[in-house]
Design a protein around this motif. Structure first.
Motif, short mmCIF file in Angstrom:
data_model
loop_
_atom_site.label_atom_id
_atom_site.label_comp_id
_atom_site.label_asym_id
_atom_site.label_seq_id
_atom_site.Cartn_x
_atom_site.Cartn_y
_atom_site.Cartn_z
N GLY A 80 0.79 -1.23 0.00
CA GLY A 80 0.00 0.00 0.00
C GLY A 80 0.82 1.28 0.00
O GLY A 80 0.26 2.37 -0.01
N GLN A 81 2.14 1.18 0.01
CA GLN A 81 2.99 2.37 0.02
C GLN A 81 2.87 3.10 -1.32
O GLN A 81 2.95 2.50 -2.39
CB GLN A 81 4.45 1.96 0.25
N ARG A 82 2.67 4.40 -1.27
CA ARG A 82 2.52 5.22 -2.48
C ARG A 82 3.88 5.76 -2.91
O ARG A 82 4.61 6.34 -2.10
CB ARG A 82 1.54 6.38 -2.22
N VAL A 83 4.22 5.57 -4.16
CA VAL A 83 5.48 6.10 -4.69
C VAL A 83 5.28 7.58 -5.03
O VAL A 83 4.39 7.91 -5.83
CB VAL A 83 5.93 5.32 -5.94
N PRO A 84 6.05 8.49 -4.44
CA PRO A 84 5.85 9.92 -4.69
C PRO A 84 6.26 10.34 -6.09
O PRO A 84 7.08 9.68 -6.75
CB PRO A 84 6.72 10.60 -3.62
N PHE A 85 5.72 11.46 -6.54
CA PHE A 85 5.99 11.97 -7.88
C PHE A 85 7.47 12.23 -8.11
O PHE A 85 7.99 12.01 -9.20
CB PHE A 85 5.19 13.27 -8.11
N ASP A 86 8.18 12.70 -7.08
CA ASP A 86 9.59 13.03 -7.28
C ASP A 86 10.44 11.78 -7.46
O ASP A 86 11.61 11.89 -7.85
CB ASP A 86 10.14 13.91 -6.14
N ILE A 87 9.90 10.59 -7.22
CA ILE A 87 10.58 9.34 -7.53
C ILE A 87 10.16 8.85 -8.91
O ILE A 87 10.98 8.38 -9.71
CB ILE A 87 10.28 8.27 -6.47
N LEU A 88 8.88 8.98 -9.23
CA LEU A 88 8.38 8.54 -10.54
C LEU A 88 9.06 9.28 -11.68
O LEU A 88 9.17 8.76 -12.78
CB LEU A 88 6.87 8.78 -10.63
N LYS A 89 9.55 10.47 -11.42
CA LYS A 89 10.15 11.28 -12.49
C LYS A 89 11.36 10.60 -13.13
O LYS A 89 11.73 10.90 -14.27
CB LYS A 89 10.58 12.65 -11.93
N TYR A 90 11.98 9.65 -12.41
CA TYR A 90 13.20 9.02 -12.93
C TYR A 90 12.92 8.06 -14.08
O TYR A 90 13.82 7.77 -14.88
CB TYR A 90 13.94 8.29 -11.81
N VAL A 91 11.71 7.55 -14.16
CA VAL A 91 11.34 6.63 -15.25
C VAL A 91 10.00 7.12 -15.81
O VAL A 91 9.03 7.25 -15.06
CB VAL A 91 11.20 5.18 -14.75
#
Length: 295
Positions: A80-91
Motif C-alpha cells: 500500500g505504500q505510495r510512490v511519490p511523484f519526485d521518484i516517478l520522475k526518474y522513469v
C-alpha cells in the motif's frame, strides 16, 4: 542486501526462467501437466508464463519467491505504500509500461527499481541506459504484477483526475455555465462568490496544487501555447511537463488563481504578484504567484 547496479553482471536468460519453474515443480507448487498447458497458453496468447501460472491458481507469492531464489534478486512488497511523484520522475510512464519496471524509492543516493520480470533482456538494457543517463546507481527488486499496476495507477493519477474534472469544465464551458465564475474575465463578470468549491475550475486548480505538493514540486508553471495549455512542475530544479490542457480552459484557470491571490482580473498587460495559503493533506501551504503577459 540487494545488489547495486547488479544487472550488468546478471546472466538472466531462459536458463533462469526455466530454473524458477523448476523450483515451483520441486516445491510442489506446480505439476508437469499444469506447466505444459501453461506454456502452450502463454505461447498462443502472447502472455508471460508467470501470468498464466498465476491465472491457473499458482500462488503469486510462491512465484515471486521462486524468481527470487532463481535470480538472487530480493522480493519487494509495497504493502500500500505510495510512490511519490519526485521518484516517478526518474522513469517515464511509457518506459515503465513498456519494460515493466518502476522506480520505488531513493535510499542513500541509490535508486530502487521494481521489476516484474528480470529475465527480460530489453528491460535490463533499458534500465542500464536510464541509470547511466541519470548517472545514478540502482538496486533491483522483484515486485508482483499487482504492485506494478498500483504504481502505474500513481503515474496516471494526475492525468486521470484532471481528465475527469476537465470533462466537467468543458461541459460547463459549452453550456455557458456561470458556475465557473467566468464568462470570461472582466472585473464585472468574475466574482469570488460565483466560483464555488464544487465548480469544475476550482477542482482543476485544487488537483494541480495537491499533486504538485505530493510530488514535492517547488514551482508550478502554467504556460499557454498556440493550441495547448502546458502545466509543468519543477522538482529538484528541473521542470517536468505534467499534463496538457485545451486552451479554452486557460482563462478560467487564470481567473481562479487571480481570485485566490486578490489580483486584478481585468489586468492582462502588466505582470502581477500575489500570495495565498491552502490546506493540503493537513498541511498549511503558502503559495507565491506571479503572472506575466503573453504575446
Amino acid at each position: 542486501m540487494p545488489r547495486v547496479n547488479s544487472l550488468a553482471g546478471f546472466t538472466i536468460n531462459k536458463q533462469m526462467a526455466d530454473s524458477f519453474v523448476d523450483i515451483l515443480l520441486q516445491k510442489g507448487a506446480l505439476t508437469q501437466e499444469a506447466l505444459a498447458s501453461s506454456v502452450d497458453e502463454a505461447e498462443q496468447k502472447g502472455l508471460a508464463l508467470d501470468e498464466v501460472l498465476e491465472g491457473k491458481g499458482v500462488s503469486a507469492q510462491k512465484i515471486l519467491e521462486a524468481k527470487s531464489e532463481a535470480s538472487g534478486i530480493p522480493v519487494r512488497a509495497l504493502t500500500g505504500q505510495r510512490v511519490p511523484f519526485d521518484i516517478l520522475k526518474y522513469v517515464t510512464e511509457d518506459s515503465a509500461r513498456h519494460y515493466r519496471f518502476v522506480p520505488l524509492g531513493m535510499k542513500d543516493g541509490v535508486l530502487e527499481i521494481g521489476m516484474v520480470d528480470p529475465t527480460e533482456l530489453n528491460a535490463r538494457e533499458a534500465l542500464q541506459f536510464i541509470a547511466s543517463k541519470l548517472n545514478l546507481p540502482f538496486r533491483v527488486y522483484i515486485i508482483s504484477r499487482k504492485d506494478f499496476n498500483e504504481v502505474l495507477n500513481v503515474y496516471k493519477g494526475l492525468g486521470g483526475e484532471v481528465s475527469k474534472v476537465l470533462g466537467e469544465l468543458e461541459s460547463a464551458l459549452s453550456e455557458g455555465s456561470t458556475s465557473l465564475g467566468t464568462d470570461y474575465p472582466t472585473a464585472d463578470s468574475v466574482s469570488e462568490a460565483h466560483i464555488t468549491e464544487e465548480a469544475p475550475v476550482t477542482k482543476m486548480v485544487a488537483v494541480m496544487l495537491r499533486h504538485a505538493t505530493e510530488g514535492r514540486a517547488s514551482d508550478i508553471h502554467i504556460e499557454p501555447s498556440r493550441d495547448k495549455l502546458r502545466v509543468r512542475f519543477r522538482v529538484d530544479g528541473v521542470l517536468y511537463t505534467s499534463l496538457f490542457l485545451p486552451m479554452k480552459v486557460h482563462e478560467a484557470i487564470v481567473a481562479r488563481i487571480k481570485i485566490l491571490t486578490n489580483m486584478q482580473l481585468d489586468e492582462k498587460r502588466k505582470p502581477q504578484d500575489g500570495r495565498f495559503s491552502a490546506r493540503i493533506e493537513n498541511h498549511e501551504i503558502d503559495f507565491r504567484v506571479s503572472t506575466f503577459p503573453t504575446s
